[in-house]
Design a protein around this motif. Structure first.
Motif, PDB file in Angstrom:
ATOM      1  N   HIS A  93       0.793  -1.228   0.000  1.00 53.97           N
ATOM      2  CA  HIS A  93       0.000   0.000   0.000  1.00 53.97           C
ATOM      3  C   HIS A  93       0.828   1.283   0.000  1.00 53.97           C
ATOM      4  N   LEU A  94       2.071   1.212   0.467  1.00 49.10           N
ATOM      5  CA  LEU A  94       2.883   2.418   0.506  1.00 49.10           C
ATOM      6  C   LEU A  94       3.348   2.809  -0.899  1.00 49.10           C
ATOM      7  N   PRO A  95       3.576   4.096  -1.122  1.00 49.43           N
ATOM      8  CA  PRO A  95       4.026   4.530  -2.455  1.00 49.43           C
ATOM      9  C   PRO A  95       5.422   4.031  -2.753  1.00 49.43           C
ATOM     10  N   PRO A  96       5.781   3.880  -4.024  1.00 47.50           N
ATOM     11  CA  PRO A  96       7.108   3.378  -4.396  1.00 47.50           C
ATOM     12  C   PRO A  96       8.244   4.222  -3.840  1.00 47.50           C
ATOM     13  N   SER A  97       7.988   5.506  -3.590  1.00 45.65           N
ATOM     14  CA  SER A  97       9.052   6.373  -3.088  1.00 45.65           C
ATOM     15  C   SER A  97       9.494   5.985  -1.681  1.00 45.65           C
ATOM     16  N   ILE A  98       8.643   5.266  -0.934  1.00 45.81           N
ATOM     17  CA  ILE A  98       9.020   4.788   0.392  1.00 45.81           C
ATOM     18  C   ILE A  98       9.534   3.362   0.227  1.00 45.81           C
ATOM     19  N   ASP A  99      10.820   3.246  -0.056  1.00 47.82           N
ATOM     20  CA  ASP A  99      11.366   1.925  -0.358  1.00 47.82           C
ATOM     21  C   ASP A  99      11.974   1.231   0.858  1.00 47.82           C
ATOM     22  N   THR A 100      12.230   1.984   1.926  1.00 45.81           N
ATOM     23  CA  THR A 100      12.737   1.381   3.163  1.00 45.81           C
ATOM     24  C   THR A 100      11.990   1.978   4.349  1.00 45.81           C
ATOM     25  N   PHE A 101      11.725   1.151   5.344  1.00 45.95           N
ATOM     26  CA  PHE A 101      11.066   1.652   6.555  1.00 45.95           C
ATOM     27  C   PHE A 101      11.250   0.642   7.679  1.00 45.95           C
ATOM     28  N   ASP A 102      11.172   1.134   8.904  1.00 46.66           N
ATOM     29  CA  ASP A 102      11.200   0.293  10.092  1.00 46.66           C
ATOM     30  C   ASP A 102       9.757  -0.036  10.469  1.00 46.66           C
ATOM     31  N   TYR A 103       9.502  -1.309  10.774  1.00 44.24           N
ATOM     32  CA  TYR A 103       8.136  -1.767  11.050  1.00 44.24           C
ATOM     33  C   TYR A 103       8.036  -2.259  12.488  1.00 44.24           C
ATOM     34  N   ARG A 104       7.021  -1.792  13.208  1.00 43.75           N
ATOM     35  CA  ARG A 104       6.773  -2.229  14.572  1.00 43.75           C
ATOM     36  C   ARG A 104       5.297  -2.585  14.726  1.00 43.75           C
ATOM     37  N   GLU A 105       5.020  -3.698  15.401  1.00 45.95           N
ATOM     38  CA  GLU A 105       3.638  -4.097  15.663  1.00 45.95           C
ATOM     39  C   GLU A 105       3.288  -3.837  17.121  1.00 45.95           C
ATOM     40  N   LEU A 106       2.066  -3.385  17.346  1.00 44.69           N
ATOM     41  CA  LEU A 106       1.574  -3.202  18.701  1.00 44.69           C
ATOM     42  C   LEU A 106       1.225  -4.575  19.268  1.00 44.69           C
ATOM     43  N   SER A 107       1.912  -4.967  20.314  1.00 46.27           N
ATOM     44  CA  SER A 107       1.704  -6.303  20.867  1.00 46.27           C
ATOM     45  C   SER A 107       0.779  -6.316  22.078  1.00 46.27           C
ATOM     46  N   THR A 108       0.456  -5.143  22.618  1.00 46.77           N
ATOM     47  CA  THR A 108      -0.396  -5.048  23.798  1.00 46.77           C
ATOM     48  C   THR A 108      -1.667  -4.287  23.468  1.00 46.77           C
ATOM     49  N   ASN A 109      -2.800  -4.844  23.831  1.00 43.87           N
ATOM     50  CA  ASN A 109      -4.100  -4.211  23.604  1.00 43.87           C
ATOM     51  C   ASN A 109      -4.528  -3.519  24.891  1.00 43.87           C
ATOM     52  N   GLY A 122     -10.290 -14.206  16.640  1.00 40.93           N
ATOM     53  CA  GLY A 122     -10.904 -15.159  15.717  1.00 40.93           C
ATOM     54  C   GLY A 122     -11.226 -14.518  14.382  1.00 40.93           C
ATOM     55  N   LEU A 123     -11.699 -13.280  14.403  1.00 38.04           N
ATOM     56  CA  LEU A 123     -11.971 -12.560  13.156  1.00 38.04           C
ATOM     57  C   LEU A 123     -10.665 -12.272  12.411  1.00 38.04           C
ATOM     58  N   LEU A 124      -9.644 -11.892  13.169  1.00 40.74           N
ATOM     59  CA  LEU A 124      -8.365 -11.555  12.554  1.00 40.74           C
ATOM     60  C   LEU A 124      -7.736 -12.765  11.871  1.00 40.74           C
ATOM     61  N   ALA A 125      -7.893 -13.938  12.468  1.00 36.82           N
ATOM     62  CA  ALA A 125      -7.319 -15.151  11.878  1.00 36.82           C
ATOM     63  C   ALA A 125      -7.922 -15.438  10.510  1.00 36.82           C
ATOM     64  N   GLU A 126      -9.182 -15.083  10.326  1.00 38.90           N
ATOM     65  CA  GLU A 126      -9.850 -15.269   9.035  1.00 38.90           C
ATOM     66  C   GLU A 126      -9.546 -14.125   8.082  1.00 38.90           C
ATOM     67  N   LEU A 127      -9.455 -12.932   8.622  1.00 36.52           N
ATOM     68  CA  LEU A 127      -9.302 -11.724   7.813  1.00 36.52           C
ATOM     69  C   LEU A 127      -7.878 -11.522   7.332  1.00 36.52           C
ATOM     70  N   ALA A 128      -6.939 -11.614   8.243  1.00 37.49           N
ATOM     71  CA  ALA A 128      -5.537 -11.332   7.916  1.00 37.49           C
ATOM     72  C   ALA A 128      -4.636 -12.211   8.770  1.00 37.49           C
ATOM     73  N   PRO A 129      -4.491 -13.486   8.422  1.00 39.31           N
ATOM     74  CA  PRO A 129      -3.707 -14.411   9.257  1.00 39.31           C
ATOM     75  C   PRO A 129      -2.237 -14.025   9.385  1.00 39.31           C
ATOM     76  N   ASN A 130      -1.761 -13.149   8.523  1.00 43.95           N
ATOM     77  CA  ASN A 130      -0.362 -12.713   8.603  1.00 43.95           C
ATOM     78  C   ASN A 130      -0.132 -11.686   9.699  1.00 43.95           C
ATOM     79  N   LEU A 131      -1.217 -11.113  10.253  1.00 42.55           N
ATOM     80  CA  LEU A 131      -1.086 -10.100  11.294  1.00 42.55           C
ATOM     81  C   LEU A 131      -1.070 -10.748  12.675  1.00 42.55           C
ATOM     82  N   ALA A 132      -0.219 -10.235  13.538  1.00 43.18           N
ATOM     83  CA  ALA A 132      -0.086 -10.789  14.885  1.00 43.18           C
ATOM     84  C   ALA A 132      -1.258 -10.361  15.761  1.00 43.18           C
ATOM     85  N   VAL A 133      -1.647 -11.247  16.673  1.00 43.03           N
ATOM     86  CA  VAL A 133      -2.722 -10.947  17.622  1.00 43.03           C
ATOM     87  C   VAL A 133      -2.119 -10.266  18.846  1.00 43.03           C
ATOM     88  N   SER A 134      -2.717  -9.164  19.261  1.00 45.77           N
ATOM     89  CA  SER A 134      -2.221  -8.466  20.445  1.00 45.77           C
ATOM     90  C   SER A 134      -2.709  -9.156  21.717  1.00 45.77           C
TER      91      SER A 134
END
Length: 255
Positions: A93-109, A122-134
Motif C-alpha cells: 500500500h505504501l508509495p514506491p518512493s518509500i522503499d525502506t522503513f522500520d516496522y513495529r507491531e503493537l503487541s499489547t491491547n 478469531g476474526l483476525l485469523a480469518e481476515l488477515a492471518p499474517n497479522l499478529a494478535v495483540s
C-alpha cells in the motif's frame, strides 16, 4: 513582507520551499504552521505523522509523500481495519518512493478486555492471518453475548437501557449499517464512522448484514474492537458462524 525561498533537490524532483530561517517567525506572520502550509503549495514538512494510514489511496499517499521532506514519516494504522481493499501488507500500500522503513507491531491491547480481544482474534485469523494478535492487559469477567430478537426496533431500547445501567457514567455506541434512531445519550454510528473511537459498551446490530457489505469482515472487526468493557450483538437473522463460535448466546447470557 515578501517570502524568501530556497531550492531543494530531492531525488528526481526539485522544490521551491519557504525559507523560514530567513523569514520572520510564524507567529509574526499571524498564521499557524498548518495555515502556512495551505497557502504555500511548495511547503514541505520536516516530518509527517499519518494516522488511520491503512485507508489512504495511492493518490493520497502521493500527496502526503510529496509534503514530507526525505519521506520522513511516522505511519500508524491497522491493516485489519482496511475498508477499501484487502489487508495485504504495508509494502502493498505504501508509495514506491518509500522503499525502506522500520516496522513495529503493537503487541499489547490497552483498549479491549481479554474477552473481547479473544473474539477479535478469531476474526483476525480469518481476515488477515499474517497479522499478529495483540495481548489484552485485563479481563472484565463479562463475555460478549448475542441476543436473537424478532424486531431490532422493539428490542434495542431495552438493551440500551440495560447497558447504560451497567456502565454508569460511561458511553454506549450502537454500530450498524441500518437506518435506526436512538436516544440522545447514545452514539449511533456506521462501522466506518466508528474507526478510531472507543466506548464503554458497544451494541452491534445484525452482524450478518455487516459481513455482507464490501469488505464486511474488516467492518465487523472495526465494530468489535471499539469497546473498552462490554460487547453485545443484536440480530434477527442467523448469527454468522465466525461470531457464534466465540459467543455466549441467548436471553440468559451474562450481562
Amino acid at each position: 513582507m515578501s517570502d524568501r525561498y530556497v531550492r531543494v533537490e530531492d531525488d528526481d524532483e526539485s522544490f521551491d520551499e519557504l525559507d523560514l530561517d530567513a523569514a520572520d517567525s510564524v507567529f509574526d506572520r499571524g498564521a499557524s504552521v498548518a495555515e502556512l502550509a495551505i497557502r504555500q503549495r511548495s511547503w514541505r514538512f520536516g516530518h509527517v505523522i499519518v494516522d488511520e494510514a491503512q485507508d489512504l489511496t495511492p493518490m493520497q499517499w502521493r500527496m502526503v509523500a510529496r509534503r514530507a521532506r526525505g519521506n520522513s514519516m511516522t505511519i500508524v494504522g491497522d491493516l485489519a481495519q482496511r475498508s477499501n481493499g484487502s489487508p495485504g501488507e504495508w509494502r502493498d500500500h505504501l508509495p514506491p518512493s518509500i522503499d525502506t522503513f522500520d516496522y513495529r507491531e503493537l503487541s499489547t491491547n490497552y483498549r479491549s478486555p481479554a474477552e473481547v480481544n479473544d473474539l477479535a482474534a478469531g476474526l483476525l485469523a480469518e481476515l488477515a492471518p499474517n497479522l499478529a494478535v495483540s495481548r489484552s492487559i485485563r479481563r472484565t469477567g463479562v463475555a460478549p453475548h448475542a441476543i436473537p430478537v424478532d424486531s431490532i426496533e422493539q428490542a434495542l431500547p431495552q438493551l440500551i437501557e440495560e447497558e447504560l445501567g451497567a456502565i454508569g457514567d460511561g458511553k454506549v455506541a450502537v454500530i450498524t449499517s441500518m437506518a435506526l434512531s436512538v436516544s440522545n445519550d447514545v452514539n449511533l454510528l456506521s462501522p466506518r464512522a466508528a474507526k478510531g473511537l472507543e466506548f464503554d459498551s458497544v451494541i452491534i446490530i445484525e452482524p450478518a448484514a455487516m459481513l455482507a457489505e464490501p469488505h464486511g469482515l474488516s467492518l465487523l472487526y472495526v465494530a468489535v474492537t471499539r469497546t473498552t468493557r462490554r460487547l453485545a450483538f443484536l440480530h434477527t437473522g442467523e448469527l454468522p458462524a465466525i461470531v457464534a463460535a466465540a459467543l455466549v448466546t441467548g436471553p440468559d447470557a451474562a450481562r
